[in-house]
Design a protein around this motif. Structure first.
Motif, mmCIF file in Angstrom:
data_model
loop_
_atom_site.group_PDB
_atom_site.id
_atom_site.type_symbol
_atom_site.label_atom_id
_atom_site.label_comp_id
_atom_site.label_asym_id
_atom_site.label_seq_id
_atom_site.Cartn_x
_atom_site.Cartn_y
_atom_site.Cartn_z
ATOM 1 N N LEU A 32 0.825 -1.207 0.000
ATOM 2 C CA LEU A 32 0.000 0.000 0.000
ATOM 3 C C LEU A 32 0.860 1.259 0.000
ATOM 4 N N ALA A 33 1.983 1.215 0.726
ATOM 5 C CA ALA A 33 2.888 2.366 0.742
ATOM 6 C C ALA A 33 3.438 2.634 -0.644
ATOM 7 N N PHE A 34 3.798 1.572 -1.356
ATOM 8 C CA PHE A 34 4.291 1.748 -2.731
ATOM 9 C C PHE A 34 3.207 2.326 -3.636
ATOM 10 N N LEU A 35 2.010 1.790 -3.538
ATOM 11 C CA LEU A 35 0.929 2.264 -4.399
ATOM 12 C C LEU A 35 0.599 3.734 -4.117
ATOM 13 N N GLY A 36 0.596 4.096 -2.825
ATOM 14 C CA GLY A 36 0.341 5.490 -2.479
ATOM 15 C C GLY A 36 1.428 6.409 -3.000
ATOM 16 N N LEU A 37 2.668 5.957 -2.867
ATOM 17 C CA LEU A 37 3.794 6.760 -3.354
ATOM 18 C C LEU A 37 3.761 6.889 -4.871
ATOM 19 N N SER A 38 3.432 5.803 -5.558
ATOM 20 C CA SER A 38 3.376 5.853 -7.023
ATOM 21 C C SER A 38 2.277 6.787 -7.504
ATOM 22 N N ASP A 39 1.168 6.846 -6.768
ATOM 23 C CA ASP A 39 0.094 7.786 -7.123
ATOM 24 C C ASP A 39 0.567 9.226 -6.991
ATOM 25 N N GLU A 40 1.275 9.511 -5.903
ATOM 26 C CA GLU A 40 1.792 10.861 -5.690
ATOM 27 C C GLU A 40 2.792 11.248 -6.777
ATOM 28 N N VAL A 41 3.646 10.301 -7.130
ATOM 29 C CA VAL A 41 4.621 10.560 -8.186
ATOM 30 C C VAL A 41 3.916 10.783 -9.516
#
Length: 240
Positions: A32-41
């Motif tokens: 989930l942390a990766f997915l959230g970070l990828s959305d922000e990027v």
């Protein structure tokens, strides 16, 4: 349906218990942390953060000049090699061969398969996200793939954390567990920092690599525990 539900509850109780459930929760959190970070990027919401951290490692009067002496720059190139495909491949081959020598074939298989899958995952995600490398500063080492996520960060985290998890499963002493995980984390952090220092990755590339690398290591430990039929209760580690 009732029989299926009962069987599932028995599986969770008998095979996974608290520690394995904790691994599942941590694995989900990392993903989930990766997915959230990828959305922000993807929304370019991290541009200011990335730029500020990247330039923090540069001479304010000359962004092309990394902070520190020539020796520091060369040391960073040496450190970044600890997350490179060549060195990690050699490391995994030696580690797997050593495990096989001592009869730990399950651990050798889990380690090898985990790193192969992590490499495939990294290559695929780089193509999917197609993020350009930083152009604010000159690159300190040669690069030829896309930027997100950082392969060095992801693969070093997957490799060193998986090896630490395997070693800690073979020795129940808490001091030993703390020792191997501390060493692994120090190397992983150093590799990630070196990628930003050398100007070949944005900081969020490194963060994304760390989260996914940790996810692969957690998955490896979970699979190994289930394969070996482990169901250790919390707080049962032997103290010496």
């Amino acid at each position: 349906m009732a029989g299926v539900a009962a069987a599932w509850r028995r599986f969770l109780t008998d095979r996974l218990e608290f520690r394995a459930l904790g691994l599942i929760i941590a694995l989900g959190g990392a993903i989930l942390a990766f997915l959230g970070l990828s959305d922000e990027v993807g929304e370019n919401a991290t541009a200011a953060f990335d730029r500020a951290i990247l330039l923090w490692f540069r001479n304010p009067a000359n962004p092309a000049d990394p902070i520190g002496s020539r020796a520091v720059e060369e040391a960073m190139r040496d450190v970044t090699a600890l997350g490179g495909v060549t060195l990690l491949t050699l490391f995994v081959v030696i580690a797997a061969a050593s495990l096989l020598f001592f009869g730990k074939w399950r651990q050798a298989v889990v380690l090898t398969v985990t790193i192969i899958l992590a490499e495939v995952c990294n290559d695929t995600l780089k193509v999917v996200y197609d993020r350009p490398r930083p152009e604010l500063v000159p690159h300190g080492v040669y690069v030829y793939t896309h930027s997100f996520p950082s392969g060095h960060s992801m693969l070093s985290a997957a490799t060193y954390l998986t090896v630490a998890a395997i070693l800690s499963s073979l020795d129940r002493r808490r001091r030993f567990k703390a020792f191997v995980f501390t060493l692994a984390i120090l190397v992983i952090v150093a590799v990630g920092v070196s990628r930003v220092y050398l100007g070949v990755h944005w900081p969020t590339d490194v963060l994304a690599g760390w989260t996914l690398g940790a996810a692969w290591a957690l998955l490896a430990r979970l699979v190994l525990g289930i394969w070996r039929g482990e169901a250790p209760a919390a707080g049962k580690d032997e103290r010496r």
